[in-house]
Structures are given as structure tokens and as C-alpha cells.
Design a protein around this motif. Structure first.
Motif, PDB file in Angstrom:
ATOM      1  N   ASP A   1      72.806  48.801  55.404  1.00  0.00           N
ATOM      2  CA  ASP A   1      73.791  49.793  54.648  1.00  0.00           C
ATOM      3  C   ASP A   1      74.855  49.024  54.234  1.00  0.00           C
ATOM      4  N   LEU A   2      74.854  49.129  52.926  1.00  0.00           N
ATOM      5  CA  LEU A   2      76.242  48.252  52.062  1.00  0.00           C
ATOM      6  C   LEU A   2      77.459  49.189  52.320  1.00  0.00           C
ATOM      7  N   SER A   3      77.319  50.379  52.780  1.00  0.00           N
ATOM      8  CA  SER A   3      78.585  51.149  52.777  1.00  0.00           C
ATOM      9  C   SER A   3      79.472  50.774  53.733  1.00  0.00           C
ATOM     10  N   ARG A   4      78.889  50.358  54.843  1.00  0.00           N
ATOM     11  CA  ARG A   4      79.830  49.888  56.144  1.00  0.00           C
ATOM     12  C   ARG A   4      80.562  48.848  55.768  1.00  0.00           C
ATOM     13  N   PHE A   5      80.509  48.178  54.686  1.00  0.00           N
ATOM     14  CA  PHE A   5      81.314  46.773  54.152  1.00  0.00           C
ATOM     15  C   PHE A   5      82.480  47.094  53.271  1.00  0.00           C
ATOM     16  N   LYS A   6      82.295  48.663  53.091  1.00  0.00           N
ATOM     17  CA  LYS A   6      83.246  49.093  51.772  1.00  0.00           C
ATOM     18  C   LYS A   6      84.696  48.703  52.313  1.00  0.00           C
ATOM     19  N   ASN A   7      85.447  47.982  51.246  1.00  0.00           N
ATOM     20  CA  ASN A   7      86.982  47.726  51.438  1.00  0.00           C
ATOM     21  C   ASN A   7      87.425  46.737  52.728  1.00  0.00           C
ATOM     22  N   LYS A   8      86.140  45.926  53.339  1.00  0.00           N
ATOM     23  CA  LYS A   8      86.366  45.159  54.416  1.00  0.00           C
ATOM     24  C   LYS A   8      86.349  43.657  53.859  1.00  0.00           C
ATOM     25  N   HIS A   9      87.080  42.943  54.678  1.00  0.00           N
ATOM     26  CA  HIS A   9      86.847  41.349  54.692  1.00  0.00           C
ATOM     27  C   HIS A   9      85.711  41.055  55.554  1.00  0.00           C
ATOM     28  N   VAL A  10      84.591  40.463  54.554  1.00  0.00           N
ATOM     29  CA  VAL A  10      83.590  40.205  55.318  1.00  0.00           C
ATOM     30  C   VAL A  10      83.357  38.442  55.260  1.00  0.00           C
ATOM     31  N   LEU A  11      83.034  38.203  56.362  1.00  0.00           N
ATOM     32  CA  LEU A  11      82.674  36.454  56.371  1.00  0.00           C
ATOM     33  C   LEU A  11      81.196  36.575  56.656  1.00  0.00           C
ATOM     34  N   ILE A  12      80.508  35.679  55.600  1.00  0.00           N
ATOM     35  CA  ILE A  12      78.983  35.330  55.770  1.00  0.00           C
ATOM     36  C   ILE A  12      78.979  33.628  56.044  1.00  0.00           C
ATOM     37  N   SER A  13      78.267  33.710  57.049  1.00  0.00           N
ATOM     38  CA  SER A  13      77.908  32.236  57.404  1.00  0.00           C
ATOM     39  C   SER A  13      76.472  32.168  57.102  1.00  0.00           C
ATOM     40  N   GLY A  14      76.431  30.727  56.336  1.00  0.00           N
ATOM     41  CA  GLY A  14      74.930  30.517  55.844  1.00  0.00           C
ATOM     42  C   GLY A  14      74.908  30.244  54.411  1.00  0.00           C
TER      43      GLY A  14
ATOM     44  N   GLU B   1      90.288  26.101  61.835  1.00  0.00           N
ATOM     45  CA  GLU B   1      90.950  27.256  61.003  1.00  0.00           C
ATOM     46  C   GLU B   1      90.612  28.329  61.495  1.00  0.00           C
ATOM     47  N   GLU B   2      91.727  29.109  61.700  1.00  0.00           N
ATOM     48  CA  GLU B   2      91.438  30.767  62.175  1.00  0.00           C
ATOM     49  C   GLU B   2      91.859  31.860  61.136  1.00  0.00           C
ATOM     50  N   PHE B   3      91.373  32.881  61.113  1.00  0.00           N
ATOM     51  CA  PHE B   3      91.591  34.117  60.329  1.00  0.00           C
ATOM     52  C   PHE B   3      90.916  35.061  60.651  1.00  0.00           C
ATOM     53  N   GLU B   4      91.594  36.338  60.326  1.00  0.00           N
ATOM     54  CA  GLU B   4      91.198  37.698  60.600  1.00  0.00           C
ATOM     55  C   GLU B   4      89.985  37.992  59.760  1.00  0.00           C
ATOM     56  N   VAL B   5      88.962  38.728  60.471  1.00  0.00           N
ATOM     57  CA  VAL B   5      87.721  39.206  59.530  1.00  0.00           C
ATOM     58  C   VAL B   5      87.351  40.928  60.158  1.00  0.00           C
ATOM     59  N   ASP B   6      86.800  41.491  59.286  1.00  0.00           N
ATOM     60  CA  ASP B   6      86.432  42.743  59.540  1.00  0.00           C
ATOM     61  C   ASP B   6      84.831  42.931  60.129  1.00  0.00           C
ATOM     62  N   GLU B   7      83.916  42.261  59.372  1.00  0.00           N
ATOM     63  CA  GLU B   7      82.715  41.968  59.371  1.00  0.00           C
ATOM     64  C   GLU B   7      82.121  40.577  59.376  1.00  0.00           C
ATOM     65  N   VAL B   8      81.394  40.431  60.265  1.00  0.00           N
ATOM     66  CA  VAL B   8      80.525  38.873  60.077  1.00  0.00           C
ATOM     67  C   VAL B   8      79.091  39.245  59.866  1.00  0.00           C
ATOM     68  N   VAL B   9      78.673  38.353  58.914  1.00  0.00           N
ATOM     69  CA  VAL B   9      77.314  38.524  58.692  1.00  0.00           C
ATOM     70  C   VAL B   9      76.463  36.937  58.790  1.00  0.00           C
ATOM     71  N   VAL B  10      75.590  36.811  59.666  1.00  0.00           N
ATOM     72  CA  VAL B  10      75.118  35.382  59.981  1.00  0.00           C
ATOM     73  C   VAL B  10      73.620  35.456  59.415  1.00  0.00           C
ATOM     74  N   SER B  11      73.519  34.448  58.404  1.00  0.00           N
ATOM     75  CA  SER B  11      72.305  34.205  57.969  1.00  0.00           C
ATOM     76  C   SER B  11      71.759  32.693  57.929  1.00  0.00           C
ATOM     77  N   HIS B  12      71.480  32.443  58.966  1.00  0.00           N
ATOM     78  CA  HIS B  12      70.890  30.990  59.410  1.00  0.00           C
ATOM     79  C   HIS B  12      69.514  30.679  59.414  1.00  0.00           C
TER      80      HIS B  12
END
Length: 345
Positions: free
Chosen positions: A149-162, A236-247
Motif C-alpha cells: 500500500d503506497l499510501s502509507r508512505f505519503k509524506n514520510k521519510h523512507v529508508l530503503i536498504s538494498g 551515522e544516525e538519523f531519524e526515519v518514519d518507515e524502513v523498507v528492507v529489500s535484501h
């Protein structure tokens, strides 16, 4: 063709992903009695892991959500009413003296067929989960291994790992949804296709070579992440709203791996006619490999056509090398009339 035993099929397709579904349709065009055996409870195969992705590279099809493409492929696969069996993982295979194959599922059912078409895709895939202490507690909140559901990421800071195709594709899918996208990869080079990688780099903050090291959260949600530089060991550290792991995924083909078929690094080896090293057994899609193999959905369709044609010629060497094109194929005559009638009201 099989009047002597109603349970013997001309072709049995193991796997209901894009290759298996298109093979079922095309074998119907060739008037073959067809069965699909799918280990899960629905068709679609690996495509079910990214239902929200936009698919651009299927010829003649405008960009379409993957879930809609699956629906279209399933309707097409059912055109000639193949038998479809769900929830059975094929384990055993033997050839009788009359050259009929007996496929045995793990639940004990037997399936009888004159040819076998292996479309097992990536097998029974298992997501490679994030190997960080405490990661599992965030899986029901803002730690994701796929996006439905793409809508749950609206206006969020998203980190993607992969760094593979899926990670790159998700970044591009979220470009017009998320407020900020950070992509973290443990190597400088990305494994995705060139154009999507360049597209991603145009808008995303790309951090290489880094990997996720720690997750910090309050309650059930991740609030901050710690990254480690894989070369220097700095953090390094920083704030995020959502994390997506694609390993990636672990591939498990179960007992199919023990069949006496020649194998390569990336699947069962087939010749240009999609024939395996065992007469009467053919392959299509991600399950197979050959020198010019194209690992795209469109490539799976072509594999399926070649495999079905080879199976047909195996059963009947005097048959034509391919089915008649749909505009002239007699199997469509009545269906074409129905469509025309619907169009003219």
C-alpha cells in the motif's frame, strides 16, 4: 488424445507464475489437455510479493499495477479451462513403462501426465530478513519487507536498504509519494538495471557503502537508525518514519532439486527448444537457464511458447511447429463472435 484414461493429461505445468499461466493459455491454443499444479493457494508466483509495483516492460501493455497484471494473466490462463490444483507441492517424479509421468505431491496425491513443464520460478521463496537484534518487533508497524500500500508512505521519510532491482524499483515507486527517500547499500555499485538506478539517484539520497547496524524505537515503531560504513567502520544516525528492507530471497525448490536434470548456476539447463536433459520434461521462466535467457516477465512468455510447442511435438512429431496465430486459430472462432457481439451491443 487421452481417451483410454481420463486422468492422464497431455501437459502438466508445475508452477502458476507468469510462465505457468501463459503456458496454460498457449497449450489450450494447441488443443492440449492441461493441468496446472501450484504449491500456494493462488496463481501469480513471485509476482505476488510486489502487488503495488508498476510494470512497464510487457510488450503492448501500458504501465499496470502488478496485481492487475496477475488478474489479467489468470483470466487468460483459464481461457481453455485447464485443470488447476492449489496447495500441492510436487515432490516425486517417476516415468512408467508406457512413458507416462507420475508426479507425487507432498500430501500424497498422484498426477499423471505425458509431458511435464516446469515453471517453478524462484521456488518457495523466503524473504531474507534483517539480521539485527530486536528487528522482528517492528514488523507489524514500520519495518517492511515488501510494499502493498503506497499510501502509507505519503509524506514520510523512507529508508530503503538494498541494492538490487527490487530496492531500486521501490525507491522509484515512492518518488512522488514520500517526502524524502534514503537508499542504503553496502556496496557502491547497484545490482539493478542501469536506467532505474540513474532515475533513483536523481531524487533519492544514496548512501554507499553503508549498511543498517541498529534500530532505535519507542514502543513498536522505529524512530531512528544507525548505519555503519562498511569500509571505515564509522557510524551515522538519523531519524526515519518507515524502513523498507529489500535484501533478496532464499530460493528453495524442495524435491525438484533432486530430480536428475542438468543444472546451471541459475536454474535447470534447457536447450533452445526449452527441453531439459530428460525427454518429455520442459522448462520455462526463472526456473531455467540458457545462454540468451532474459529474466523478464516478457521473457517468461516466450519461454512458455517454446516449451509448449516442444511438448506438442514430443507428443505428436507430425504436428505443426507452433499454434496458429490467434486471428486464424479455430479455437477462438466462437469466442471472437461473443466479443464482437458484446462490442456491437
Amino acid at each position: 488424445m487421452n481417451q483410454e484414461h481420463p486422468d492422464i493429461y497431455d501437459v502438466t505445468i508445475v508452477g502458476g507464475g507468469p510462465a505457468g499461466m501463459y503456458a496454460a493459455f498457449y497449450s489450450g491454443m494447441r488443443a492440449m489437455r492441461t493441468k496446472i499444479i501450484e504449491a500456494k493457494t493462488e496463481l501469480g508466483g513471485f509476482m505476488r510479493t510486489y502487488p503495488e509495483k508498476l510494470i512497464w516492460d510487457v510488450g503492448g501493455v501500458e504501465p499496470v499495477r502488478c496485481e492487475k497484471l496477475i488478474d489479467s494473466l489468470e483470466r487468460q490462463a483459464r481461457t481453455f479451462d485447464p485443470e488447476i490444483v492449489f496447495g500441492q507441492e510436487i515432490a516425486g517424479m517417476e516415468r512408467r513403462e508406457d512413458n507416462v509421468f507420475v508426479l507425487t505431491s507432498k500430501t500424497g496425491e498422484c498426477h499423471y501426465t505425458r509431458t511435464v513443464l516446469l515453471c517453478a520460478g524462484r521456488g518457495m521463496t523466503q524473504i531474507q530478513k534483517l539480521d539485527i537484534e530486536g528487528a522482528s518487533r517492528y514488523e507489524l508497524s514500520n519495518l517492511h519487507y515488501t510494499i502493498t500500500d503506497l499510501s502509507r508512505f505519503k509524506n514520510k521519510h523512507v529508508l530503503i536498504s538494498g541494492g538490487g532491482n527490487s530496492a531500486v524499483d521501490w525507491a522509484n515507486e515512492l518518488a512522488n509519494v514520500a517526502r524524502q527517500i534514503t537508499v542504503v547499500h553496502r556496496r557502491h555499485e547497484f545490482g539493478g538495471h542501469e536506467q532505474p538506478v540513474e532515475q533513483m539517484k536523481a531524487f533519492a539520497k544514496v548512501m554507499t557503502p553503508y549498511s543498517l547496524n541498529k534500530l532505535f524505537g519507542a514502543g513498536e515503531r522505529i524512530e531512528r537508525v544507525e548505519l555503519v560504513h562498511t569500509g571505515t567502520g564509522s557510524f551515522e544516525e538519523f531519524e526515519v518514519d518507515e524502513v523498507v528492507v529489500s535484501h533478496g530471497y532464499d530460493r528453495d525448490f524442495g524435491n525438484l532439486s533432486s530430480w536428475k536434470l542438468d543444472r546451471g548456476d541459475y536454474g535447470i539447463i534447457v536447450d533452445p527448444q526449452m527441453r531439459t536433459s530428460e525427454d518429455g520434461i520442459f522448462g520455462a521462466g526463472d526456473f531455467i537457464t540458457y545462454d540468451s535467457k532474459v529474466r523478464l516477465i516478457a521473457g517468461a512468455f516466450n519461454d512458455a511458447v517454446l516449451a509448449v510447442n516442444s511438448a506438442k511435438r514430443y507428443l505428436d512429431p507430425d504436428s505443426s511447429k507452433m499454434a496458429g496465430v490467434s486471428s486464424h486459430n479455430p479455437r477462438f472462432s466462437e469466442k471472437n463472435k461473443e466479443i464482437v457481439q458484446q462490442e456491437i451491443g
